[in-house]
Design a protein around this motif. Structure first.
Motif, PDB file in Angstrom:
ATOM      1  N   ALA A  88     -13.210   6.336  -8.475  1.00  0.00           N
ATOM      2  CA  ALA A  88     -12.432   5.321  -9.358  1.00  0.00           C
ATOM      3  C   ALA A  88     -12.045   3.946  -8.680  1.00  0.00           C
ATOM      4  O   ALA A  88     -11.637   4.001  -7.404  1.00  0.00           O
ATOM      5  N   PRO A  89     -12.323   2.920  -9.342  1.00  0.00           N
ATOM      6  CA  PRO A  89     -11.964   1.585  -8.650  1.00  0.00           C
ATOM      7  C   PRO A  89     -10.808   1.347  -8.289  1.00  0.00           C
ATOM      8  O   PRO A  89     -10.341   0.183  -7.597  1.00  0.00           O
ATOM      9  N   ASP A 148      -8.007   3.480  -2.055  1.00  0.00           N
ATOM     10  CA  ASP A 148      -9.396   3.419  -1.597  1.00  0.00           C
ATOM     11  C   ASP A 148      -9.849   4.957  -2.228  1.00  0.00           C
ATOM     12  O   ASP A 148      -9.161   6.086  -1.860  1.00  0.00           O
ATOM     13  N   GLY A 149     -10.672   4.995  -3.303  1.00  0.00           N
ATOM     14  CA  GLY A 149     -10.823   6.205  -3.919  1.00  0.00           C
ATOM     15  C   GLY A 149     -11.402   7.272  -3.145  1.00  0.00           C
ATOM     16  O   GLY A 149     -10.898   8.598  -3.260  1.00  0.00           O
TER      17      GLY A 149
END
Length: 256
Positions: A88-89, A148-149
């Motif tokens: 995920a961004p 941070d994913g």
């Protein structure tokens, strides 16, 4: 023959676990997020005993899923396989206000553990990236740091490992273990992963099926049937208690 429930079993490692266990003669109850995935699960494993539905990113749906699963039980084995990756961004929260990766990978297996009777064998999936998890009792969802994913994913896999060992500690009558399946070529692992899905399911199938003493021991972090040492937080009883406390606050449901 055992009655087995596998979360996240419409595709990937979960579907492969189901395939192997059905081939060994077990009754397997599948889980899928929605109608479309339920159909895919049954298409992949038409000899499954049943499929139950529920979105693990929802406390309400996970609670209903537990009730539906209990109607198909009791279970001799529960495999907490479902999980969300770290691609995920940006940070996303669910309708319950919980960071999505933490919700699916930690809150959901916690709720299911609390609401489904503890089986004789319990298997939780982690990742080798749990070694990079950072324990912070004041911010288990990582809401105070820059997104941070992959760090969120690593943290979640450390947390689910902590949950597994806590369940093992509370229920010595059960064989409760946590498994790193390796980097597996699935939709989550990606095409560059070096291991086939059959290998990713092998240890869980062994733990669910075998009566070997090594398969029926408890409280271990395993990869390829070998015991490894997990993130130090996993063996920290105070850290595990703090995590459970946070999960009770989020869900309102105490773990047995």
């Amino acid at each position: 023959m055992s009655r087995i429930f596998i979360t996240g079993s419409s595709q990937g490692i979960g579907a492969e676990c189901a395939r192997q266990l059905i081939a060994l003669g077990h009754d397997v109850v599948l889980h899928a997020r929605d109608d479309a995935r339920a159909a895919a699960a049954l298409e992949a494993n038409p000899r499954a005993a049943a499929v139950v539905k529920g979105d693990l990113a929802s406390i309400e749906q996970t609670t209903a899923l537990a009730a539906a699963a209990n109607e198909q039980g009791p279970f001799d084995v529960v495999i907490h396989n479902a999980g969300l990756g770290g691609k995920a961004p940006e940070r996303e929260t669910t309708a319950d206000g919980i960071e999505r990766i933490f919700h699916v990978n930690v809150v959901a297996p916690y709720l299911l553990t609390a609401l489904i009777p503890v089986a004789e064998r319990m298997i939780y999936l982690t990742s080798g990236l749990e070694a990079d998890g950072r324990w912070n009792p004041y911010d288990v969802q990582g809401s105070t740091r820059e997104w941070d994913g992959m760090q969120a994913y690593s943290d979640s896999k450390m947390h689910v490992s902590m949950l597994a060992i806590e369940v093992a500690t509370r229920h010595p009558e059960a064989a409760v273990n946590v498994v790193d399946p390796g980097w597996i070529r699935t939709n989550m692992g990606g095409s560059e992963a070096w291991d086939p899905v059959e290998l990713g399911a092998e240890t869980q199938v062994w733990l669910a099926d075998s009566d070997e003493p090594a398969a029926t021991a408890t409280g271990r972090y395993l990869k390829r049937r070998e015991e490894l040492e997990p993130n130090p937080a996993v063996r920290d009883a105070d850290a595990r208690a703090a995590l459970v406390y946070e999960l009770i606050k989020l869900t309102g449901v105490p773990v047995p």
